[in-house]
Design a protein around this motif. Sequence first.
Motif, PDB file in Angstrom:
ATOM      1  N   SER A  85     101.651  37.175  31.911  1.00 30.77           N
ATOM      2  CA  SER A  85     100.714  36.906  32.869  1.00 30.77           C
ATOM      3  C   SER A  85      99.729  36.117  32.192  1.00 30.77           C
ATOM      4  O   SER A  85      98.919  35.139  33.351  1.00 30.77           O
ATOM      5  CB  SER A  85     100.961  37.025  34.277  1.00 30.77           C
ATOM      6  OG  SER A  85     100.435  38.818  33.781  1.00 30.77           O
ATOM      7  N   LEU A  86      99.120  36.026  31.245  1.00 28.40           N
ATOM      8  CA  LEU A  86      97.478  35.814  30.905  1.00 28.40           C
ATOM      9  C   LEU A  86      97.926  34.935  30.302  1.00 28.40           C
ATOM     10  O   LEU A  86      96.867  34.347  30.067  1.00 28.40           O
ATOM     11  CB  LEU A  86      96.712  37.481  30.739  1.00 28.40           C
ATOM     12  CG  LEU A  86      96.784  38.404  32.041  1.00 28.40           C
ATOM     13  CD1 LEU A  86      96.463  39.776  30.924  1.00 28.40           C
ATOM     14  CD2 LEU A  86      96.495  37.935  33.508  1.00 28.40           C
ATOM     15  N   ARG A  87      98.638  34.641  28.920  1.00 26.45           N
ATOM     16  CA  ARG A  87      98.797  33.976  27.841  1.00 26.45           C
ATOM     17  C   ARG A  87      99.590  34.005  27.500  1.00 26.45           C
ATOM     18  O   ARG A  87     100.883  34.286  27.637  1.00 26.45           O
ATOM     19  CB  ARG A  87      98.521  34.722  26.743  1.00 26.45           C
ATOM     20  CG  ARG A  87      98.984  36.163  26.526  1.00 26.45           C
ATOM     21  CD  ARG A  87      98.308  36.970  25.407  1.00 26.45           C
ATOM     22  NE  ARG A  87      99.041  38.267  25.538  1.00 26.45           N
ATOM     23  CZ  ARG A  87      99.211  39.310  24.957  1.00 26.45           C
ATOM     24  NH1 ARG A  87      97.758  38.990  23.837  1.00 26.45           N
ATOM     25  NH2 ARG A  87      99.922  40.893  24.960  1.00 26.45           N
TER      26      ARG A  87
END
Length: 123
Positions: A85-87
């Motif tokens: 979800s972040l990268r």
Amino acid sequence: MKTNLFQGVRVINSAWPYIANYSVVEHSSILPELDSCTYTSYLWVDSTLNYRIEFNNFACDPGLVVFADILDSIIVVPYQLISDSLRSFSLQGSGNINDSSIFIEYKKTDSISSYRKATFTRL
């Protein structure tokens, strides 16, 4: 009474001698003095594929697990897409491995490509 001789299969990964903690120095191959990091990584073997190993904390990223394959003294980091979800980025590279150290040059690609060199020294 019959005894089942095939109750389980035990797989032995021939890369087991490389299991250890490693001290890692990593830097960009373009700007090594400006973009570097040091960390500790644990290497263990895959439970299903012979000569496959796994590293944690790869690419100066705590918790990132990456796999590689060994052929004699060559180590290959096959193309891997890391996404959460972040990268989202990909990795791939190759290098050399021996009893006490591992050297890998790899490319990390997200919005741009960066070329990195990592030296792992057995602790």
